[in-house]
Scaffold this active site. Sequence first.
Site, PDB file in Angstrom:
ATOM      1  N   ASP A 118       0.724  -1.315  -0.051  1.00 33.05           N
ATOM      2  CA  ASP A 118      -0.038   0.025  -0.205  1.00 33.05           C
ATOM      3  C   ASP A 118       0.862   1.112   0.094  1.00 33.05           C
ATOM      4  O   ASP A 118       1.842   1.167   0.647  1.00 33.05           O
ATOM      5  CB  ASP A 118      -0.756   0.249   1.373  1.00 33.05           C
ATOM      6  CG  ASP A 118      -2.087  -1.050   1.354  1.00 33.05           C
ATOM      7  OD1 ASP A 118      -2.541  -1.391   0.100  1.00 33.05           O
ATOM      8  OD2 ASP A 118      -2.335  -1.531   2.357  1.00 33.05           O
ATOM      9  N   ASP A 136      -7.157  -1.264  -3.984  1.00 34.68           N
ATOM     10  CA  ASP A 136      -8.150  -0.901  -3.158  1.00 34.68           C
ATOM     11  C   ASP A 136      -9.020   0.081  -3.447  1.00 34.68           C
ATOM     12  O   ASP A 136     -10.439  -0.116  -3.126  1.00 34.68           O
ATOM     13  CB  ASP A 136      -7.443  -0.380  -1.654  1.00 34.68           C
ATOM     14  CG  ASP A 136      -6.616  -1.422  -1.182  1.00 34.68           C
ATOM     15  OD1 ASP A 136      -6.863  -2.600  -1.391  1.00 34.68           O
ATOM     16  OD2 ASP A 136      -5.422  -0.952  -0.627  1.00 34.68           O
TER      17      ASP A 136
END
Length: 171
Positions: A118, A136
């Site tokens: 991430d 995401d």
Amino acid sequence: MTAFRSGLIALLATLALDQASKLWLYFGTDLVMTQPWRLAPFADFVVVWNRGVSYGLFQQEGGLGRWLLVAVSLAAVIGLSVWMRRAGSRLLAVALGLIVGGALGNAIDRAAYGAVFDFVHLHAGPWSWYVFNVADAAIVAGVVGLILDSLRPAPRAPSTDVAGNGGHPQA
């Protein structure tokens, strides 16, 4: 273009953008050594390895948990892909394609590295959102698409009145 083809394009575009962004930021830049990169007063690029699922829930340190999450992701991908193949609307197919592409992107990370990479961090003053990636964002956009599709009125079935009596029984 069919609904399925639109969903497949969304899936492949999501997967390509997700993996390209992760590979470039991690291997093609010095982000790991020089983070955070300030993009705007409210956004940074950072490096976070998420060993859990959304919002960092269910963090897994061991190999069994890692592969269990990969298996669950792939099972979801299969089920959602079947649904996408049968989707009756382009919106539904694209929404499912976004979710499947995002799930595949994160499953690839988890299988290859043991965690999901991430890198986008949004914040304003004391407020801070969780760190996320392209996959995401696509999953969230896909869920919004599913909700919007569920709120659309169902298409009316064509009339089956062959006798021309307006569907009323004969007297």
